[in-house]
Design an enzyme around this catalytic site. Structure first.
Site, PDB file in Angstrom:
ATOM      1  N   ASP A 359      49.660  38.387  51.267  1.00 34.69           N
ATOM      2  CA  ASP A 359      49.848  38.438  49.828  1.00 34.69           C
ATOM      3  C   ASP A 359      48.646  39.122  49.168  1.00 34.69           C
ATOM      4  O   ASP A 359      47.487  38.830  49.504  1.00 34.69           O
ATOM      5  CB  ASP A 359      49.997  37.008  49.294  1.00 34.69           C
ATOM      6  CG  ASP A 359      50.178  36.956  47.798  1.00 34.69           C
ATOM      7  OD1 ASP A 359      51.202  37.451  47.319  1.00 34.69           O
ATOM      8  OD2 ASP A 359      49.282  36.408  47.113  1.00 34.69           O
ATOM      9  N   GLU A 395      50.913  43.363  51.549  1.00 31.50           N
ATOM     10  CA  GLU A 395      51.390  43.630  50.200  1.00 31.50           C
ATOM     11  C   GLU A 395      50.270  44.459  49.568  1.00 31.50           C
ATOM     12  O   GLU A 395      49.220  43.911  49.214  1.00 31.50           O
ATOM     13  CB  GLU A 395      51.618  42.337  49.422  1.00 31.50           C
ATOM     14  CG  GLU A 395      52.173  42.596  48.031  1.00 31.50           C
ATOM     15  CD  GLU A 395      52.301  41.329  47.201  1.00 31.50           C
ATOM     16  OE1 GLU A 395      53.285  41.220  46.453  1.00 31.50           O
ATOM     17  OE2 GLU A 395      51.417  40.461  47.283  1.00 31.50           O
TER      18      GLU A 395
END
Length: 712
Positions: A359, A395
């Protein structure tokens, strides 16, 4: 072994500390070694608790070496509850927020007991005053979770990592509760649990689809933010991690179903592996659940705020936030880096996880305040013999300056490609001037990724992910509908590139229903026939809707749970056929980037009249139809071959059009194998079938369709 009564705990001072290299609480069969890092702390107390989390006894850790405080307790074993209290300066202006009145969770806790009971005592300062430089003397232990000493022993029954090649990988992003809570085939007692996630009903669905890897939304211990709890909501997605080694306990069954978080998580992984499915974890090492300098003191802040977090250069009282959550983990610090690396290795070696999706991964590449693809974190990952062989997905952005880094990560990382998502949504709703972008992204986005030795599988392509509209909502809503989130509908992004196709939300109009179905089939076909690694959002294959909510981070209810009762089984069958077609035609799933040069034209683009595309043709803003010829048969000897015949794909986001088929270099002719406007899109044929079409022959390509022709 039963938990030791706190009063019986006595440190063994004779044990050589160097024989215990691991951090955290490590049980060796006879006792437990405790070790925790604090560079600026002066002393650390180990706090042992009875079974009910009360009856605390405090023991100062007796050894300190290299800022690691440690001690060995014979007789302490699995089930023992514990935490830490750290003594040191309380000087927020210098970044120090030590407060021994606050019980702290071990960053290396392998298991967590209880749940946070939000109380002002969890803050290191007087929360009522709002002054984070004040000091709060209340004891937080009654309101805090505790770490649990775990027994790592588990019979894996020969389980090993699958290590499926990237070009054979199809990812399915799912939430433990979201996928299982409404599935009629999941026993009620198992819904929302690790056991339910890997029960036969879910495994059967995934194997029927043909997905090869499940990407789980965060399963490391996380918190429900106080703000959400007070609104009657919860942190559904889980992007507020506090324990990087502990499986999230809310996904456990009750009683005998949950012998321990570790055992149930391991059993889930083992069952996925038996079904041939890899397990990828969505992990959050960019920030923690403690929030900004005005957040609670739960673990890292109290252990050593100045080491664990990136602080402002101008005033070290403040956290430097590039994540939008209040803090950024200081991965550049050697011991914080060690914690992250230890955590990742733990999930691979001990829990048998196959890979990770990071993330806001740009935060991990920040050296100081800027992004550096050659930085410490990436160098450590690339040389690590355990982690370099795992599936690593970034990401590739955060919210800080220079944080958008699609294409900027080093091998062996793959990257979520939001450019693919935006192009496909825009192209299929009929936006202008997108055929060039379509061409790029159907070939694995070489404009972004074909550099520095990166492969054709670098792009992780997706139409939808947990954050944003579902695929059904992309064709059903022109705007977001997030009122239930309690933020006045202002949360979530508004660049959805969506289209309600004639009615906002559900529609009973047959024409609208069919148009939406056709567009979803075209979009799914684009995803699964593109070079790169496809990722499906759980439920998109079923027509799942979130009623226009594009930010269900706080909706642990039927808004976010997959609606199996109204599943579109024909769409699921179509996705399964697409996955099977991809596996049978590896020309659409190559490891290398395909070439378009004149000598070896592995890829050629055509316009409807049969001409190859050129600069003038690419510049037609209103062009909404494009043909793609794929052929790997001309690879040189010794290079990778797939041995199959060519494919010809026609993308038409406009009106119906005549399209001239190209010369395929084979006398057996073209056969239509896929037309996404049909209720049964795949047309199967026997090689040599007399109904073949010859080069130069025009065919009618329906409006809003993706068609595929193969050589017979």
């Amino acid at each position: 072994m039963t938990p030791l009564a706190p009063a019986e705990a006595i440190f063994d001072f004779a044990r050589p500390e160097r024989i215990y290299p691991d951090m955290g609480a490590v049980f060796d069969g006879q006792g437990t070694h405790f070790a925790v890092f604090s560079e600026n702390g002066e002393a650390v107390e180990l706090c042992l608790f009875g079974r009910d989390g009360m009856d605390e006894i405090r023991l100062e850790l007796p050894h300190r070496e290299g800022h690691v405080f440690s001690g060995y307790l014979p007789g302490v074993g699995p089930g023992q509850l514990y935490g830490y209290r750290t003594h040191g300066a309380y000087d927020p202006g210098q970044g120090h927020r030590f407060n021994p009145n606050k019980l702290l969770l071990d960053p290396y806790a392998r298991s967590v007991s209880g749940s946070i009971s939000w109380d002002d005592a969890l803050w290191g300062y007087d929360l009522a005053s709002g002054d984070d430089t004040s000091f709060d003397a209340r004891d937080s232990a009654p309101f805090m979770v505790k770490g649990v000493v775990e027994d790592p022993r588990f019979d894996w029954e020969g389980d090993k990592a699958i290590r499926r090649p990237w070009n054979e990988t199809i990812i399915y992003e799912a939430h433990v509760r979201g996928l299982t809570m409404r599935h009629p085939g999941v026993p009620e007692a198992l819904r929302g649990t690790y056991a339910g996630m890997a029960c036969d009903a879910i495994l059967d669905h995934l194997t029927k689809l043909g997905v090869t890897a499940i990407e789980l939304l965060p399963c490391q211990f996380f918190l429900d933010d106080r703000m959400l709890v007070e609104k009657g909501l919860s942190n559904y997605w889980g992007y507020q991690t506090l324990g990087f080694f502990s499986p999230e306990p809310r996904y456990l069954g009750a009683g005998e179903l949950a012998p321990s978080p570790i055992r149930q998580f391991k059993d889930m992984v083992r069952r996925f592996h038996r079904a041939g499915i890899e397990v990828i974890m969505d992990v959050v090492y960019n920030h923690t659940a403690e929030g900004s300098e005005k957040g609670p003191t739960l673990s890292f802040r109290g252990l050593d705020n100045a080491s664990y977090y990136v602080l402002s250069d101008d005033d070290r009282r403040y956290c430097y936030d590039v994540t939008g959550t209040g803090n950024s983990l200081s991965v550049a610090h050697p011991m914080v880096m060690r914690m992250v690396m230890d955590s990742l290795r733990y999930w691979v070696e001990v829990m048998h996880v196959d890979g990770f999706r990071f993330d806001l991964a740009s935060t991990l590449g920040r050296q100081g305040l800027g992004f550096d693809r050659g930085g410490t974190f990436f160098a450590a990952m690339g040389q690590d013999p355990v982690l370099s062989g795992a599936k690593l997905i970034a990401e590739p952005w955060d919210v800080g300056e220079g944080g958008y880094q699609v294409g900027g990560f080093p091998p062996p990382f793959r990257e979520w490609n939001d450019k693919f998502r935006d192009c496909m949504r825009g192209f299929w709703r009929g936006d202008s001037a997108l055929v060039g972008d379509l061409a790029n992204h159907m070939l694995g986005s070489p404009e972004q990724f074909n550099h520095t030795g990166r492969l054709g599988t670098t792009s992780v392509n997706f139409l939808c992910a947990h954050d944003g509209f579902t695929l059904m909502d992309t064709v059903s809503y022109a705007r977001r509908h997030n009122e239930a989130n309690g933020e006045g509908g202002a949360d979530g992004h508004d660049n959805n590139l969506s289209d309600n196709m004639g009615a906002e939300g559900d529609s009973q109009d047959d024409a609208i229903v069919e148009a939406r179905a056709q567009r979803r089939r075209a979009m799914l076909a684009s995803l699964l026939l593109a070079q790169g690694v496809p990722m499906l959002l759980a439920g998109d294959e079923l027509g799942n809707s979130q009623k226009g909510n594009n930010n269900v981070y706080c909706q642990d209810n039927e808004t976010s749970w997959v609606d199996w009762a109204h599943a579109d089984c024909s769409l699921a069958d179509f996705v399964g056929q697409l996955c099977a077609f991809r596996a049978a035609h590896p020309v659409v799933a190559q490891t290398v980037f395909l070439r378009g040069d004149a000598e070896r034209p592995e890829v050629v683009w055509f316009q409807p009249d049969g001409r190859e595309m050129n600069d003038d043709l690419w510049g037609q803003d209103e062009l909404k139809v494009l043909g793609l010829y794929l052929d790997r048969s001309l690879r040189e000897a010794g290079e990778e071959r797939d041995g199959e015949r060519p494919l010809f794909l026609i993308f038409n986001a406009g009106e119906a059009v005549d399209f001239t088929l190209p010369d395929q270099g084979d006398s057996q002719g073209w056969h239509l194998v896929l037309d996404t406007t049909r209720s049964a899109p795949f047309t199967f044929f026997e090689p040599g079938h007399s109904g073949s079409l010859v080069a130069g022959q025009p065919v009618v390509v329906p409006a809003g369709s993706l068609s595929v022709y193969a050589v017979g």
